[in-house]
Every structure is written in C-alpha cells, then in structure tokens.
Design a protein around this motif. Structure first.
Motif, short mmCIF file in Angstrom:
data_model
loop_
_atom_site.label_atom_id
_atom_site.label_comp_id
_atom_site.label_asym_id
_atom_site.label_seq_id
_atom_site.Cartn_x
_atom_site.Cartn_y
_atom_site.Cartn_z
N LEU A 4 0.84 -1.21 0.00
CA LEU A 4 0.00 0.00 0.00
C LEU A 4 0.87 1.26 0.00
O LEU A 4 0.54 2.25 -0.66
N TYR A 5 1.98 1.21 0.73
CA TYR A 5 2.90 2.36 0.76
C TYR A 5 3.48 2.61 -0.63
O TYR A 5 3.49 3.76 -1.13
N PHE A 6 3.98 1.56 -1.28
CA PHE A 6 4.58 1.72 -2.61
C PHE A 6 3.54 2.23 -3.62
O PHE A 6 3.85 3.06 -4.47
N ARG A 7 2.31 1.74 -3.50
CA ARG A 7 1.25 2.19 -4.41
C ARG A 7 0.96 3.68 -4.20
O ARG A 7 0.81 4.45 -5.16
N ALA A 8 0.89 4.09 -2.94
CA ALA A 8 0.65 5.50 -2.64
C ALA A 8 1.79 6.37 -3.15
O ALA A 8 1.56 7.48 -3.65
N MET A 9 3.02 5.88 -3.03
CA MET A 9 4.17 6.64 -3.52
C MET A 9 4.14 6.80 -5.04
O MET A 9 4.56 7.83 -5.57
N LEU A 10 3.65 5.79 -5.75
CA LEU A 10 3.53 5.91 -7.20
C LEU A 10 2.54 7.02 -7.57
O LEU A 10 2.76 7.77 -8.54
N GLU A 11 1.48 7.13 -6.80
CA GLU A 11 0.45 8.12 -7.10
C GLU A 11 0.84 9.53 -6.67
O GLU A 11 0.38 10.52 -7.26
N THR A 12 1.72 9.65 -5.65
CA THR A 12 2.04 10.98 -5.12
C THR A 12 3.44 11.46 -5.47
O THR A 12 3.65 12.67 -5.66
N GLN A 13 4.41 10.53 -5.55
CA GLN A 13 5.79 10.93 -5.81
C GLN A 13 6.42 10.17 -6.98
O GLN A 13 7.64 10.21 -7.16
N GLY A 14 5.59 9.48 -7.72
CA GLY A 14 6.13 8.56 -8.72
C GLY A 14 6.18 9.08 -10.13
O GLY A 14 5.92 8.32 -11.08
N GLN A 15 6.51 10.36 -10.32
CA GLN A 15 6.57 10.91 -11.68
C GLN A 15 7.58 10.14 -12.55
O GLN A 15 7.31 9.83 -13.71
N LYS A 16 8.74 9.83 -11.96
CA LYS A 16 9.76 9.11 -12.73
C LYS A 16 9.25 7.71 -13.11
O LYS A 16 9.39 7.29 -14.26
N ALA A 17 8.64 7.01 -12.15
CA ALA A 17 8.11 5.68 -12.43
C ALA A 17 6.95 5.76 -13.42
O ALA A 17 6.82 4.91 -14.31
N GLY A 18 6.09 6.78 -13.24
CA GLY A 18 4.97 6.94 -14.16
C GLY A 18 5.44 7.18 -15.58
O GLY A 18 4.87 6.64 -16.55
N SER A 19 6.48 7.99 -15.74
CA SER A 19 7.04 8.25 -17.07
C SER A 19 7.60 6.97 -17.68
O SER A 19 7.46 6.71 -18.89
N TYR A 20 8.26 6.16 -16.83
CA TYR A 20 8.82 4.89 -17.32
C TYR A 20 7.71 3.96 -17.81
O TYR A 20 7.80 3.37 -18.88
N LEU A 21 6.63 3.85 -17.02
CA LEU A 21 5.52 2.98 -17.41
C LEU A 21 4.88 3.46 -18.71
O LEU A 21 4.52 2.65 -19.58
N LYS A 22 4.73 4.79 -18.85
CA LYS A 22 4.14 5.34 -20.07
C LYS A 22 5.04 5.06 -21.26
O LYS A 22 4.57 4.68 -22.35
N ARG A 23 6.36 5.22 -21.07
CA ARG A 23 7.31 4.96 -22.15
C ARG A 23 7.29 3.49 -22.56
O ARG A 23 7.43 3.18 -23.76
N ARG A 24 7.09 2.62 -21.60
CA ARG A 24 7.04 1.18 -21.90
C ARG A 24 5.65 0.74 -22.36
O ARG A 24 5.46 -0.43 -22.71
N GLY A 25 4.67 1.62 -22.35
CA GLY A 25 3.35 1.29 -22.86
C GLY A 25 2.46 0.55 -21.90
O GLY A 25 1.47 -0.06 -22.33
N VAL A 26 2.77 0.58 -20.60
CA VAL A 26 1.94 -0.11 -19.61
C VAL A 26 0.71 0.75 -19.32
O VAL A 26 0.82 1.91 -18.92
N SER A 27 -0.47 0.19 -19.51
CA SER A 27 -1.71 0.95 -19.33
C SER A 27 -1.99 1.18 -17.85
O SER A 27 -1.56 0.39 -17.00
N PRO A 28 -2.72 2.26 -17.52
CA PRO A 28 -3.09 2.49 -16.11
C PRO A 28 -3.90 1.33 -15.53
O PRO A 28 -3.77 1.03 -14.34
N GLU A 29 -4.71 0.67 -16.37
CA GLU A 29 -5.52 -0.45 -15.88
C GLU A 29 -4.63 -1.62 -15.44
O GLU A 29 -4.86 -2.24 -14.40
N ILE A 30 -3.60 -1.91 -16.22
CA ILE A 30 -2.68 -2.99 -15.86
C ILE A 30 -1.87 -2.61 -14.62
O ILE A 30 -1.66 -3.43 -13.72
N ALA A 31 -1.44 -1.36 -14.56
CA ALA A 31 -0.67 -0.91 -13.39
C ALA A 31 -1.50 -1.06 -12.12
O ALA A 31 -0.99 -1.46 -11.06
#
Length: 591
Positions: free
Chosen positions: A123-150
């Motif tokens: 739950l902590y890691f998930r919350a960090m993705l939503e609040t501080q995870g710009q770098k991780a979010g950019s990586y997922l977008k670049r790799r084509g991972v959909s928000p639904e799969i994430a």
C-alpha cells in the motif's frame, strides 16, 4: 489456540460454509469423477491423478503420497500455517467469528506479522507511485503499460530515500526486526539502524495464490545495479516455488487449458495487457522443478516464450528438460532475434503474438533445431555430436511411447539408423540399470494365518469407516484388543469407542499413521463386492472373535507342552495334552 480450543460447533460451521472443492481448486485443477473430484496432487509430483476430493464430507486424500484431511489441514499444508493461523484464515473466509483469548488476540504469529507488514508495504509503494512517482509513471508510459494494468497488478514506486518505507511502517507499529525478516529493510553494517532495500525502483508486488503479498520485485530507474532486484528468501517467500502473475492468470489458465510462461515482470504485464491473460513469469530466472510442478497442477499444456538471446535459449532448454521429466506437454515459441515477449507484442501487436504461439514448436522439435544449429548435420562428426546431444535428451524420457517417437523422428530427420540410436541409448542407460539391479532384498513372506488376520482387521475397519451405522453391531462382537496390528488397533479403538463420531472428529484423536489409514479407508472402496460384503463381514467377525483367539490358545498350549516335555514334568505334560486334545475336538465341532 490448538484444535481442541476451538468449539466443535464453530469448526463445523466453518466446514459448512467453506466449499472444499472451491478451496482446493485454487491450487489444483479438479474434474468430477463419480462421487469425487480428482486431480494432480498439490503435495507431490505425479503423472496420473491420484488426488481425491469429497465435496459431501469436506475431505481430501491422495492415494499417491497419503496426504489427506479436511479444509483446515489443506490450508495448513498449502500455506505452511499453524492450525490457529489456518483456522483464522478460514474463519475470515467463512464470515465466522473465532472466540480467542486476549493473549491470542494480542500476540499474532510471526507469519501473520510478516504478511501484514508486506501488505502495508504494498500500500505504501502504491501510494508513492500516485504521489511521488513521476519518474516511475514516465517509465511505465514509455514502456506502454496501461493504467488499468498498473492498477490490476498493484504496481508501486519506492522513493530514493534510505528510510522512507522504514519510517512509514514504523509509524504503523511495524518494528524494524519484523521488516528485516520480511525482506524489506536491512541492518546497517558497522552502525546502528536499518535502511530500505528498495530505493528509486518501480515495484512489482508478488502475491501467492491466496492473493497475499509475499515479496517484491524492483526495477531500477537510475543506473543502479542490479537492474532488477527481487526480495530475498523469507519465511513467506521462496523464489523457486513462486510464479509471478499466477494468482491473476489462474482462471484464464483453466479456461484455455494452457499456461504461457515468460521470463520477466514486464513480459507478463505486456501479455496480460494484449489479452494473453494465461501468462505467468518465472521471476527472471530459469524454471525450477517446483515451479514446473506448480504449473502442472493447473494446466496440461505449456508454451515457453523466453528471450531470444543466449541466456534465454539456455533457460528454455533447462526448462524443457524439467517438463520432459514431469511429462508435461511443452512447446516453444521462437522469437525473432533481439526480441523479448514485451518488445515483440508492443511492436507487432496481439495478433502477431497469437500467430507466433500457434506455431510454437513441440519441445523435441525445438531441441532438434537447436542441436542442428550447434552441429553441422551435413558432416559425419556433426551427425555424431548431434545424435549424442539428443540421445541425452531422450535418456530422461520416462514414457516408452514418447521415447520411441523421438527416436524415430531423430532417425528420419537426420538420416540416421534407428537401430544404432537405440543401441547408443541402451549403452547410456547400462550403468544406471546395473546400479538399480542390486535393488532391495526379497520381500518378507507373511504367514498365511497372519495375512488372514490382517485382511479381516482391514475389512472390518474399512466397513466401519464408510458405514458408521455398523459400528455398534461390530462393537458387540469384538473389542479394540481383537486387533493386533498396532495402527489398526488405534483406529479400531477410536471407531468402537465413539461409534457416532464423524471422520473429522476421529482424525483429531489419532496419530499420523492411524489418521492416514482412516483417510485412505474413507476414500477407497472395500476390496469386496457389494453382493459378497455381508458374508465377508460376517466371516471377518468370526475370524477375529473365534478363529484367531482359538488359534492363539492352540499356540500357547503347544509352547507350554514343549516346555513341560523339556523339563520332564510328567503331570503337567498329561494335563496340557488333555487340554490340547480337547481344544482340537472343539475346533473341529465348531468348523
């Protein structure tokens, strides 16, 4: 909280509410077979289903390894739990409140503490993705991972700080010692304190078949090494016995009858995103025998799609050897050079991957193609080396029909004499046969009277287990002491002393050997036809109540006669001779 400290009515209520077939089906594929459900045993490797589930009585038993019990036993075995832990889990599932002491309520087990800590970390890691995870979010977008799969796979982010997770979970009363045991933090070397293991990484939670977080994988988002980092082994996580995404893929695997095995986290996510929801990943390493056994419980067919580099090819060949030994039908989808499943499906789409999977090579075809790449079949030396490599593969094949087919195919494909291949295979096996030829000694011959007594004991126990209404009548004719075999006597005592007790209650009163015998009798039909059962039961009762006691008395008198004759006691000898003669006459009249 031992078994005895849970009221019987509470245990019975949990048993009534939890469907054992549904419970077991999360760990093994079951098919209806007569009054039972059958499947491959989740507790040992087997090729023919010998695992039975009785939905009416809420019991399971494997005739291969002897493991059996009720829903409590199943959860204890599959989850490596104590009885209190299994009871608590089943009670939550059934919506039944367990009555526990204040001390038990206060002191959770180490395993439960670890699982709760790991879930809090997720739950902590998930919350960090939503609040501080710009770098991780950019990586997922670049790799084509959909928000639904994430979201479906609970992807998260571990910030770059050294104590972010440690501080967050400490605020929730998780001490650093528990977090270290869970593989989340590590003690500082040569200094006080702890630090987070996962830092500045995209986080992949790893869950078990019950959906509980047991570990994590982390992908570095900077230049840290290793690029992928997995949780270390803990009391709740064993990498070699776990498959990533299996909990999410289980239903699709059952629907398709096939499992798609890829290597890495991103490969599995890409497959699921493009509709291949029967995909699982081997956590970035070569498959283990335990993982193959786990896969075999869910599907009869496997398709391997590993990376096309040298490491991927080596991992594929090691995996195929394990599937061959387990007699699992495996095929290999060969990717274009430089591709992995993730890159291929994102470049070419789901239809292209579907065509690739449809054209997957059977495992021996793949091994022949690989051998032909390594050895030139156009030369004599190349043919010899190729044949030797593939003979080593065939040597591990247990099924004689498959062995013959492989030899025929190898001979035809490379224009090799089949007789010579068979001779080479025989020479490879000669040493193994010589070792096994020694074998154990001859079995001990059981005297006829001993065998008859054992058969009588076994039949009566079998009937009493399966037909409780007979127990009272049998108790009127014999006692537990009528049974001589120790394990049989223990089971007989439980059955005759408590003629109305059901199997679950009886199991709790028996040791492991007697409980195993009870479960076997509960599932296995007696070795007598229904038409002959009454006569056989009457004969067994007469044998134990009359024939065996008379035979024992005859043996006693004979031994006493020998002793009296040896000592020269004439008076005692005449008395014993008269008693022995009278016993013989009585036996003849009775017969």
């Amino acid at each position: 909280m031992s078994r005895g400290l849970i009221p019987v009515d509470i245990k019975d209520e949990i048993r009534r509410r939890v469907d054992i077939v549904e419970l077991v089906s999360a760990h093994a594929a079951l098919k209806k077979s007569g009054r039972y459900f059958k499947g491959l045993c989740p507790f040992h490797q087997e090729k023919t289903p010998s695992f039975h589930v009785d939905s009416e009585r809420g019991l399971f038993h494997c005739f291969g390894c002897g493991t059996g019990g009720d829903i409590f036993d199943f959860v204890m075995l599959t989850g490596h739990l104590t009885f209190p832990e299994a009871a608590a889990e089943l009670a939550r599932r059934a919506g039944v409140q367990l009555v526990t002491s204040p001390q038990e309520a206060k002191q959770a087990s180490e395993r439960e503490q670890l699982l709760r800590a790991l879930d809090a970390a997720r739950l902590y890691f998930r919350a960090m993705l939503e609040t501080q995870g710009q770098k991780a979010g950019s990586y997922l977008k670049r790799r084509g991972v959909s928000p639904e799969i994430a979201e479906r796979f609970h992807l998260g982010y571990a910030p770059p700080g050294w104590e972010g997770l440690l501080a967050a979970l400490k605020a929730r009363d998780y001490g650093p010692e528990v977090l270290e045991k869970a593989g989340l933090v590590q003690a500082r070397s040569g200094a006080d304190g702890y630090f987070d293991i996962f830092r500045d990484r995209l986080i992949f939670p790893i869950v078990d078949l019950q959906g509980r977080t047991v570990g994590f994988g982390g992908r570095a988002l900077d230049d840290s090494q290793p690029v992928y980092l997995n949780s270390r082994e803990t009391p709740v996580f064993a990498k070699g016995r776990t498959l990533y995404a299996l909990a999410w893929a289980r239903e699709a695997i059952r629907d398709t009858g096939e499992v798609l095995v890829v290597e890495g986290y991103m490969d599995a996510l890409a497959c699921h995103q493009f509709g291949f929801r029967h995909a699982v990943a081997s956590l970035g390493t070569a498959l283990t025998a335990e993982q193959v056994m786990l896969l075999r419980r869910f599907a009869p067919r496997v398709v391997l799609v590993y990376d096309s580099d040298a490491a991927g090819e080596a991992a594929t060949e090691r995996g195929l050897a394990l599937f061959e030994e387990a007699e699992v039908s495996a095929r290999v989808a060969v990717l274009p050079s430089g591709d992995d499943p993730d890159s291929f499906v994102r470049k070419h789409g789901g239809e292209a991957l579907g065509r690739l999977l449809a054209g997957a090579l059977p495992m021996f075809e793949y091994r022949m193609a690989q051998a032909a790449r390594r050895h030139d079949p156009g030369t004599r030396e190349g043919k010899i080396a190729l044949a030797d490599e593939l003979i080593s593969v065939i040597q591990s094949v247990a099924n004689p029909v498959r062995e013959a087919e492989y030899l025929r195919t190898l001979a035809e494909r490379f224009d090799l004499p089949e007789d010579a291949l068979r001779q080479r295979l025989r020479s490879r096996r000669r040493s193994a046969r010589a070792i096994s030829a020694a074998g154990p000694g001859a079995e001990e011959v059981i005297p006829r009277s001993e065998r008859a007594r054992q058969e009588a004991e076994r039949l009566l126990l079998h009937v009493m287990v399966q037909e409780p209404d007979r127990r009272a009548a049998i108790a009127g004719a014999i006692t537990p002491d009528s049974f001589v075999t120790p394990t049989y006597q223990k089971l007989a005592r439980a059955l005759l002393v408590s003629p109305q007790a059901d199997i679950s209650v009886l199991r709790e009163r028996l040791d492991d050997d007697a409980a195993g015998l009870l479960m076997r009798f509960a599932f296995e039909p007696p070795h007598v036809t229904e038409r002959d059962k009454e006569r056989a039961v009457a004969g067994a009762l007469r044998y134990l109540a009359e024939v065996e006691p008379a035979a024992a008395e005859q043996r006693r008198l004979w031994e006493a006669l020998q002793a009296a004759q040896a000592s020269g006691d004439e008076a005692e000898l005449r008395r014993l001779q008269a008693a022995y003669a009278e016993l013989i006459v009585t036996q003849k009249r009775g017969g």
